[in-house]
Design a protein around this motif. Structure first.
Motif, mmCIF file in Angstrom:
data_model
loop_
_atom_site.group_PDB
_atom_site.id
_atom_site.type_symbol
_atom_site.label_atom_id
_atom_site.label_comp_id
_atom_site.label_asym_id
_atom_site.label_seq_id
_atom_site.Cartn_x
_atom_site.Cartn_y
_atom_site.Cartn_z
ATOM 1 N N TYR A 213 0.891 -1.159 0.000
ATOM 2 C CA TYR A 213 0.000 0.000 0.000
ATOM 3 C C TYR A 213 0.927 1.207 0.000
ATOM 4 O O TYR A 213 1.525 1.547 1.014
ATOM 5 N N PRO A 214 1.099 1.845 -1.179
ATOM 6 C CA PRO A 214 2.127 2.880 -1.316
ATOM 7 C C PRO A 214 1.749 4.215 -0.720
ATOM 8 O O PRO A 214 0.570 4.452 -0.393
ATOM 9 N N GLY A 215 2.750 5.104 -0.627
ATOM 10 C CA GLY A 215 2.461 6.500 -0.368
ATOM 11 C C GLY A 215 1.783 7.037 -1.617
ATOM 12 O O GLY A 215 2.139 6.645 -2.734
ATOM 13 N N LEU A 216 0.773 7.876 -1.426
ATOM 14 C CA LEU A 216 -0.009 8.374 -2.557
ATOM 15 C C LEU A 216 0.288 9.858 -2.805
ATOM 16 O O LEU A 216 0.839 10.536 -1.918
ATOM 17 N N ARG A 217 -0.107 10.361 -3.982
ATOM 18 C CA ARG A 217 0.157 11.768 -4.316
ATOM 19 C C ARG A 217 -0.407 12.681 -3.216
ATOM 20 O O ARG A 217 0.267 13.584 -2.732
ATOM 21 N N ASP A 218 -1.667 12.407 -2.802
ATOM 22 C CA ASP A 218 -2.275 13.300 -1.789
ATOM 23 C C ASP A 218 -2.092 12.761 -0.375
ATOM 24 O O ASP A 218 -2.622 13.323 0.584
ATOM 25 N N ARG A 219 -1.351 11.671 -0.259
ATOM 26 C CA ARG A 219 -1.133 11.073 1.075
ATOM 27 C C ARG A 219 0.188 10.323 1.041
ATOM 28 O O ARG A 219 0.218 9.088 1.001
ATOM 29 N N PRO A 220 1.315 11.091 1.058
ATOM 30 C CA PRO A 220 2.633 10.442 0.935
ATOM 31 C C PRO A 220 2.914 9.449 2.065
ATOM 32 O O PRO A 220 3.716 8.525 1.897
ATOM 33 N N GLU A 221 2.220 9.585 3.197
ATOM 34 C CA GLU A 221 2.453 8.657 4.317
ATOM 35 C C GLU A 221 1.692 7.348 4.122
ATOM 36 O O GLU A 221 1.816 6.424 4.943
ATOM 37 N N GLY A 222 0.888 7.234 3.063
ATOM 38 C CA GLY A 222 0.139 5.999 2.819
ATOM 39 C C GLY A 222 -1.092 5.901 3.704
ATOM 40 O O GLY A 222 -1.504 6.867 4.335
ATOM 41 N N LYS A 223 -1.700 4.711 3.764
ATOM 42 C CA LYS A 223 -2.932 4.505 4.537
ATOM 43 C C LYS A 223 -2.702 3.677 5.802
ATOM 44 O O LYS A 223 -3.336 3.904 6.831
ATOM 45 N N LEU A 224 -1.804 2.695 5.752
ATOM 46 C CA LEU A 224 -1.739 1.684 6.810
ATOM 47 C C LEU A 224 -0.903 2.143 8.004
ATOM 48 O O LEU A 224 0.000 2.951 7.867
ATOM 49 N N ARG A 225 -1.218 1.637 9.197
ATOM 50 C CA ARG A 225 -0.592 2.070 10.451
ATOM 51 C C ARG A 225 0.674 1.275 10.722
ATOM 52 O O ARG A 225 0.647 0.031 10.720
ATOM 53 N N LEU A 226 1.765 1.968 11.021
ATOM 54 C CA LEU A 226 3.066 1.316 11.232
ATOM 55 C C LEU A 226 3.024 0.325 12.395
ATOM 56 O O LEU A 226 3.440 -0.828 12.263
ATOM 57 N N LEU A 227 2.495 0.752 13.549
ATOM 58 C CA LEU A 227 2.555 -0.078 14.766
ATOM 59 C C LEU A 227 1.608 -1.274 14.700
ATOM 60 O O LEU A 227 1.965 -2.383 15.095
ATOM 61 N N PHE A 228 0.377 -1.048 14.174
ATOM 62 C CA PHE A 228 -0.650 -2.087 14.226
ATOM 63 C C PHE A 228 -0.657 -2.983 12.982
ATOM 64 O O PHE A 228 -1.151 -4.107 13.041
ATOM 65 N N GLU A 229 -0.148 -2.458 11.864
ATOM 66 C CA GLU A 229 -0.160 -3.228 10.604
ATOM 67 C C GLU A 229 1.257 -3.445 10.049
ATOM 68 O O GLU A 229 1.667 -4.564 9.783
ATOM 69 N N GLY A 230 2.036 -2.357 9.930
ATOM 70 C CA GLY A 230 3.361 -2.450 9.297
ATOM 71 C C GLY A 230 4.313 -3.386 10.010
ATOM 72 O O GLY A 230 4.855 -4.323 9.412
ATOM 73 N N HIS A 231 4.513 -3.119 11.314
ATOM 74 C CA HIS A 231 5.478 -3.934 12.077
ATOM 75 C C HIS A 231 5.124 -5.419 12.097
ATOM 76 O O HIS A 231 5.939 -6.271 11.732
ATOM 77 N N PRO A 232 3.889 -5.793 12.536
ATOM 78 C CA PRO A 232 3.637 -7.244 12.636
ATOM 79 C C PRO A 232 3.698 -7.964 11.296
ATOM 80 O O PRO A 232 4.256 -9.057 11.204
ATOM 81 N N ILE A 233 3.168 -7.329 10.216
ATOM 82 C CA ILE A 233 3.169 -8.038 8.934
ATOM 83 C C ILE A 233 4.608 -8.134 8.400
ATOM 84 O O ILE A 233 4.977 -9.146 7.773
ATOM 85 N N ALA A 234 5.441 -7.119 8.665
ATOM 86 C CA ALA A 234 6.854 -7.175 8.253
ATOM 87 C C ALA A 234 7.592 -8.263 9.035
ATOM 88 O O ALA A 234 8.392 -9.011 8.469
ATOM 89 N N HIS A 235 7.312 -8.364 10.340
ATOM 90 C CA HIS A 235 7.966 -9.378 11.179
ATOM 91 C C HIS A 235 7.620 -10.781 10.685
ATOM 92 O O HIS A 235 8.491 -11.660 10.611
ATOM 93 N N ILE A 236 6.361 -10.994 10.295
ATOM 94 C CA ILE A 236 5.939 -12.305 9.793
ATOM 95 C C ILE A 236 6.645 -12.627 8.472
ATOM 96 O O ILE A 236 7.262 -13.682 8.316
#
Ligand code: AFP
Length: 281
Positions: A213-236
């Motif tokens: 889920y990329p950073g978007l033109r109007d939302r460079p930070e993207g949509k997904l949450r680092l702590l609740f989504e990014g970290h656990p899915i990256a760890h898996i």
């Protein structure tokens, strides 16, 4: 005293039958929104409260945080659990896949991805499965209706031959660099995007490939949450010999300043992640 991390995983596994059986009657939106400004389904709040109750019964849990609440609920203990109680809940209305995602941190929240000691998800698909990452090993289980956990794969790793991809956000909102990258990927892999990250990443864990889920033109930070989504899915995915990125570096090397901070998110086959970082450089 038994293994506290196992107790946390077991508590989450044991909520699964109740979450699943409680979905049908909770497909309506509540008034109000979560801290990210998203409408909350009755099912989101139900799953969140069930997890809080079960996890705070465990002595070793020092805190519980989730995508559905403003701040950490503190408690005596050692480990901090951050959860997305119902990832993909907007799929409930259309009766599609959803899941529960969690990370177990050994430091107060917000923490670095390197402070994770375990992570996992429960996937509500045609059957209920659970994936748990710990000590650089990923195991997959089937969860029976009574909450029993039966191991089906003890050492799950990404297939060598990647076959699927899925990227979120509307195409006109993609940056030119990202669009160019996707043009190369879509000539090599098959599209699999269902609107629930857990379901889409389980496609990648099963068939190889990349989800993002990329950073978007109007939302460079993207949509997904680092702590609740990014970290656990990256760890898996990294524990399954894959890779993760926020476009520049592993998501596990990122530390949020705020609990509900968003991030561009990419996980999957190392080769595709390397190509992505080069394309976005
Ligand atoms: P919901 O939990 O609000 O359904 O959002 C799901 C999600 O957080 C993630 O699981 C999906 O990959 C992504 O958002 C879907 O976003 P789009 O609706 O923009 O495709």
């Amino acid at each position: 005293m038994g293994d506290p991390i196992d107790a946390i995983v077991e508590a989450i596994a044991s909520t699964a039958p109740e979450v699943r059986s409680g979905l049908a009657g909770r497909r309506t939106y509540q008034s109000g929104a979560n801290p990210s400004g998203e409408k909350q389904l009755a099912a989101d709040v139900y799953a969140d409260e069930l997890l809080e109750d079960r996890l705070l019964e465990i002595d070793a849990v020092a805190g519980y945080a989730s995508e559905e609440r403003e701040s950490v609920v503190h408690h005596e203990g050692r480990y901090y659990v951050a959860a997305d109680p119902l990832d993909g809940s907007s799929n409930l209305k259309s009766n599609n896949t959803m899941g529960t995602l969690f990370g177990v941190y050994d430091e107060p929240l917000p923490a670095s991805g390197r402070d994770l000691v375990a992570s996992g998800f429960v996937l509500y698909g045609p059957i209920t499965t659970m994936v748990v990452a710990r000590d650089e090993t990923v195991a997959e289980y089937v969860l029976d209706d009574d909450g029993t956990r039966r191991v089906v794969t003890e050492d799950l790793t990404l297939p060598e031959e990647p076959t699927v991809y899925g990227f979120g956000g509307r195409v006109p909102q993609w940056t030119d660099d990202f669009s160019a990258y996707v043009e190369s990927v879509e000539t090599e892999l098959k599209l699999r995007y269902g609107g629930a990250m857990i379901g889409d990443v389980n496609q990648v864990l099963t068939y190889g490939g990349i989800f993002g889920y990329p950073g978007l033109r109007d939302r460079p930070e993207g949509k997904l949450r680092l702590l609740f989504e990014g970290h656990p899915i990256a760890h898996i995915v990294e524990s399954a010999d894959g890779a993760s990125s926020n476009g520049e570096q592993s998501l596990l090397d990122c530390t949020p300043d705020r609990l509900h901070e968003r991030t561009p998110l990419f996980v999957g086959d190392e080769g595709y992640i390397d190509r992505l970082e080069t394309a976005l450089d």
